[in-house]
Scaffold this motif. Structure first.
Motif, PDB file in Angstrom:
ATOM      1  N   ILE A  23     -34.893 -24.702  36.598  1.00  0.00           N
ATOM      2  CA  ILE A  23     -35.266 -24.651  38.170  1.00  0.00           C
ATOM      3  C   ILE A  23     -34.690 -23.328  38.598  1.00  0.00           C
ATOM      4  CG2 ILE A  23     -34.956 -25.977  40.165  1.00  0.00           C
ATOM      5  CD1 ILE A  23     -36.653 -27.308  38.464  1.00  0.00           C
ATOM      6  N   SER A  24     -33.691 -23.002  38.357  1.00  0.00           N
ATOM      7  CA  SER A  24     -33.192 -21.561  38.760  1.00  0.00           C
ATOM      8  C   SER A  24     -34.078 -20.666  38.460  1.00  0.00           C
ATOM      9  CB  SER A  24     -31.688 -21.044  38.277  1.00  0.00           C
ATOM     10  OG  SER A  24     -30.845 -22.169  38.628  1.00  0.00           O
ATOM     11  N   ARG A  25     -34.480 -20.356  37.184  1.00  0.00           N
ATOM     12  CA  ARG A  25     -35.256 -19.535  36.923  1.00  0.00           C
ATOM     13  C   ARG A  25     -36.501 -19.425  37.671  1.00  0.00           C
ATOM     14  NH1 ARG A  25     -33.128 -20.619  31.933  1.00  0.00           N
ATOM     15  NH2 ARG A  25     -34.838 -21.910  31.131  1.00  0.00           N
ATOM     16  N   LEU A  26     -37.162 -20.753  38.067  1.00  0.00           N
ATOM     17  CA  LEU A  26     -38.468 -21.108  38.663  1.00  0.00           C
ATOM     18  C   LEU A  26     -38.207 -20.370  39.920  1.00  0.00           C
ATOM     19  CD1 LEU A  26     -41.109 -22.726  39.125  1.00  0.00           C
ATOM     20  CD2 LEU A  26     -39.788 -24.417  40.192  1.00  0.00           C
ATOM     21  N   LEU A  27     -36.976 -20.317  40.574  1.00  0.00           N
ATOM     22  CA  LEU A  27     -36.636 -19.455  41.764  1.00  0.00           C
ATOM     23  C   LEU A  27     -36.590 -18.331  41.757  1.00  0.00           C
ATOM     24  CD1 LEU A  27     -34.596 -22.192  43.531  1.00  0.00           C
ATOM     25  CD2 LEU A  27     -36.957 -22.054  43.743  1.00  0.00           C
ATOM     26  N   GLY A  28     -36.680 -17.528  40.500  1.00  0.00           N
ATOM     27  CA  GLY A  28     -36.346 -16.094  40.329  1.00  0.00           C
ATOM     28  C   GLY A  28     -34.894 -15.925  40.562  1.00  0.00           C
ATOM     29  N   GLU A  49     -37.816 -20.187  51.537  1.00  0.00           N
ATOM     30  CA  GLU A  49     -38.757 -20.030  50.541  1.00  0.00           C
ATOM     31  C   GLU A  49     -38.017 -20.710  49.506  1.00  0.00           C
ATOM     32  OE1 GLU A  49     -40.057 -16.006  47.850  1.00  0.00           O
ATOM     33  OE2 GLU A  49     -38.604 -15.793  49.387  1.00  0.00           O
ATOM     34  N   ASP A  50     -36.862 -20.831  49.123  1.00  0.00           N
ATOM     35  CA  ASP A  50     -36.677 -21.762  47.945  1.00  0.00           C
ATOM     36  C   ASP A  50     -37.101 -23.134  48.148  1.00  0.00           C
ATOM     37  OD1 ASP A  50     -33.686 -20.022  47.039  1.00  0.00           O
ATOM     38  OD2 ASP A  50     -35.904 -19.446  46.450  1.00  0.00           O
ATOM     39  N   ARG A  51     -36.708 -23.630  49.525  1.00  0.00           N
ATOM     40  CA  ARG A  51     -37.000 -25.077  49.618  1.00  0.00           C
ATOM     41  C   ARG A  51     -38.539 -25.327  49.509  1.00  0.00           C
ATOM     42  NH1 ARG A  51     -35.215 -25.076  54.668  1.00  0.00           N
ATOM     43  NH2 ARG A  51     -37.271 -24.855  55.757  1.00  0.00           N
ATOM     44  N   LEU A  52     -39.257 -24.311  49.993  1.00  0.00           N
ATOM     45  CA  LEU A  52     -40.892 -24.539  49.973  1.00  0.00           C
ATOM     46  C   LEU A  52     -41.072 -24.563  48.362  1.00  0.00           C
ATOM     47  CD1 LEU A  52     -42.110 -22.145  52.841  1.00  0.00           C
ATOM     48  CD2 LEU A  52     -42.645 -24.489  52.616  1.00  0.00           C
ATOM     49  N   ARG A  53     -40.835 -23.764  47.810  1.00  0.00           N
ATOM     50  CA  ARG A  53     -41.190 -23.475  46.350  1.00  0.00           C
ATOM     51  C   ARG A  53     -40.540 -24.719  45.467  1.00  0.00           C
ATOM     52  NH1 ARG A  53     -40.165 -18.096  43.630  1.00  0.00           N
ATOM     53  NH2 ARG A  53     -41.945 -17.496  45.098  1.00  0.00           N
ATOM     54  N   LEU A  54     -39.373 -25.370  45.811  1.00  0.00           N
ATOM     55  CA  LEU A  54     -39.026 -26.532  45.158  1.00  0.00           C
ATOM     56  C   LEU A  54     -39.925 -27.794  45.715  1.00  0.00           C
ATOM     57  CD1 LEU A  54     -35.112 -26.002  45.618  1.00  0.00           C
ATOM     58  CD2 LEU A  54     -36.403 -26.085  43.392  1.00  0.00           C
ATOM     59  N   ALA A  55     -40.214 -27.776  46.940  1.00  0.00           N
ATOM     60  CA  ALA A  55     -40.895 -28.939  47.441  1.00  0.00           C
ATOM     61  C   ALA A  55     -42.203 -28.885  46.655  1.00  0.00           C
ATOM     62  CB  ALA A  55     -41.194 -28.960  48.932  1.00  0.00           C
ATOM     63  N   LEU A  83     -48.153 -21.095  42.499  1.00  0.00           N
ATOM     64  CA  LEU A  83     -47.434 -21.451  41.374  1.00  0.00           C
ATOM     65  C   LEU A  83     -48.626 -21.556  40.390  1.00  0.00           C
ATOM     66  CD1 LEU A  83     -44.686 -23.918  42.663  1.00  0.00           C
ATOM     67  CD2 LEU A  83     -44.199 -21.514  41.614  1.00  0.00           C
ATOM     68  N   VAL A  84     -48.300 -21.273  39.126  1.00  0.00           N
ATOM     69  CA  VAL A  84     -49.218 -21.377  37.968  1.00  0.00           C
ATOM     70  C   VAL A  84     -48.677 -22.386  36.929  1.00  0.00           C
ATOM     71  CG1 VAL A  84     -50.378 -20.289  35.982  1.00  0.00           C
ATOM     72  CG2 VAL A  84     -50.080 -19.307  38.381  1.00  0.00           C
ATOM     73  N   THR A  85     -49.187 -23.654  36.773  1.00  0.00           N
ATOM     74  CA  THR A  85     -48.612 -24.179  35.631  1.00  0.00           C
ATOM     75  C   THR A  85     -49.136 -23.923  34.211  1.00  0.00           C
ATOM     76  OG1 THR A  85     -48.426 -26.115  37.220  1.00  0.00           O
ATOM     77  CG2 THR A  85     -48.686 -26.868  35.027  1.00  0.00           C
ATOM     78  N   ALA A 111     -44.011 -24.209  35.450  1.00  0.00           N
ATOM     79  CA  ALA A 111     -44.681 -23.579  36.581  1.00  0.00           C
ATOM     80  C   ALA A 111     -43.894 -22.157  36.757  1.00  0.00           C
ATOM     81  CB  ALA A 111     -44.622 -24.477  37.901  1.00  0.00           C
ATOM     82  N   PHE A 112     -44.844 -21.314  36.886  1.00  0.00           N
ATOM     83  CA  PHE A 112     -44.441 -19.847  37.118  1.00  0.00           C
ATOM     84  C   PHE A 112     -44.890 -19.359  38.327  1.00  0.00           C
ATOM     85  CE2 PHE A 112     -44.007 -20.336  32.622  1.00  0.00           C
ATOM     86  CZ  PHE A 112     -42.951 -19.622  32.097  1.00  0.00           C
ATOM     87  N   ASP A 113     -44.289 -18.540  38.928  1.00  0.00           N
ATOM     88  CA  ASP A 113     -44.824 -17.856  40.206  1.00  0.00           C
ATOM     89  C   ASP A 113     -45.714 -16.717  39.858  1.00  0.00           C
ATOM     90  OD1 ASP A 113     -44.220 -16.656  43.110  1.00  0.00           O
ATOM     91  OD2 ASP A 113     -44.291 -14.971  41.907  1.00  0.00           O
ATOM     92  N   ASP A 114     -47.055 -16.708  40.391  1.00  0.00           N
ATOM     93  CA  ASP A 114     -47.989 -15.968  39.843  1.00  0.00           C
ATOM     94  C   ASP A 114     -47.677 -14.565  39.950  1.00  0.00           C
ATOM     95  OD1 ASP A 114     -51.038 -15.856  39.129  1.00  0.00           O
ATOM     96  OD2 ASP A 114     -51.238 -14.702  40.804  1.00  0.00           O
ATOM     97  N   GLY A 115     -46.816 -14.070  40.848  1.00  0.00           N
ATOM     98  CA  GLY A 115     -46.617 -12.604  41.059  1.00  0.00           C
ATOM     99  C   GLY A 115     -45.600 -12.352  39.739  1.00  0.00           C
ATOM    100  N   LEU A 116     -44.643 -13.282  39.242  1.00  0.00           N
ATOM    101  CA  LEU A 116     -43.853 -13.047  38.056  1.00  0.00           C
ATOM    102  C   LEU A 116     -44.771 -13.013  36.811  1.00  0.00           C
ATOM    103  CD1 LEU A 116     -41.279 -12.929  36.491  1.00  0.00           C
ATOM    104  CD2 LEU A 116     -41.162 -15.385  36.255  1.00  0.00           C
TER     105      LEU A 116
END
Length: 216
Positions: A23-28, A49-55, A83-85, A111-116
């Motif tokens: 989950i930490s990596r999911l947040l970058g 931003e982290d809260r939105l992404r986690l939700a 987010l891309v699953t 799930a990965f951030d599309d920018g990543l």
């Protein structure tokens, strides 16, 4: 309130069978970020931003993680779209020494951030898969049990890159090199010999490894 958020996030992680570092990596963030937040209270609260992404990732209302009750769903929807699953796939072959373990498609995706993914050089998102490494032949780069992100469109060989490949019906993850012997299948672990002098026609490149993640 902050303690409620930490408890809620901890419960979500446990309910979904996730782990703190993933989950930490999911947040970058660094792998210990979520564990420090939950167990040590540092940082004191999640960023918006982290809260939105986690939700979005856990598919729960933002209020469950400390968001305001009057906050509309627009932020959640926009972030979820970013987010891309990526699915874990069944590879359809037995893993050889230092190879790849079979994973059933029912396993949880990541799930990965599309920018990543753009930064990693990923192509079509539909061509991305998560596969789990089995064996120690690629240590210290890849460890037994690591999850690797594979771009199945990236079949063109770049010497020095790590690839999922099939050689003589054996599926494996190896580094590909070129020298005066031609194409060489290389194990980063020096205890495992290189493979050279084979017929290139017997080599099938399934995809290039773009990223790896592991439990600590």
């Amino acid at each position: 309130m902050a303690d409620d958020v930490r408890s809620a996030l901890d419960a979500l992680i446990r309910e979904r069978g996730e782990d703190y570092s993933a989950i930490s990596r999911l947040l970058g963030r660094n792998p210990a970020y979520i564990q420090q937040f939950i167990k040590r209270g540092s940082p004191r609260k999640l960023s918006e931003e982290d809260r939105l992404r986690l939700a979005a990732y856990f598919r729960v209302p933002e209020t469950r993680l400390g968001g305001r009750a009057d906050g509309g769903p627009a932020g959640d929807m926009a972030l979820a779209a970013a987010l891309v699953t990526v699915p874990r796939i069944a590879i359809g072959a037995s893993a050889g020494p230092g190879g790849i373990a079979e994973i059933e498609e029912r396993d949880r995706p990541i799930a990965f951030d599309d920018g990543l993914l753009r930064d990693l050089g990923a192509g079509r998102r539909a061509a991305l898969s998560i596969i789990r490494v089995a064996g120690e032949s690629m240590e210290p780069t890849l460890h037994d049990g690591d999850d690797i992100l594979v771009d199945r469109d990236a079949s063109e060989i770049r010497p020095g890159g790590i690839y999922v490949l099939r050689l003589d019906d054996l599926l494996m993850v190896k580094r590909l090199l070129r020298d005066d012997r031609g194409l060489v299948v290389h194990s980063d672990n020096p205890a495992h010999p290189e493979i050279a002098g084979f017929d290139p026609a017997t080599l099938q490149v399934i995809g290039r490894v773009l990223w790896c993640g592991r439990k600590l």
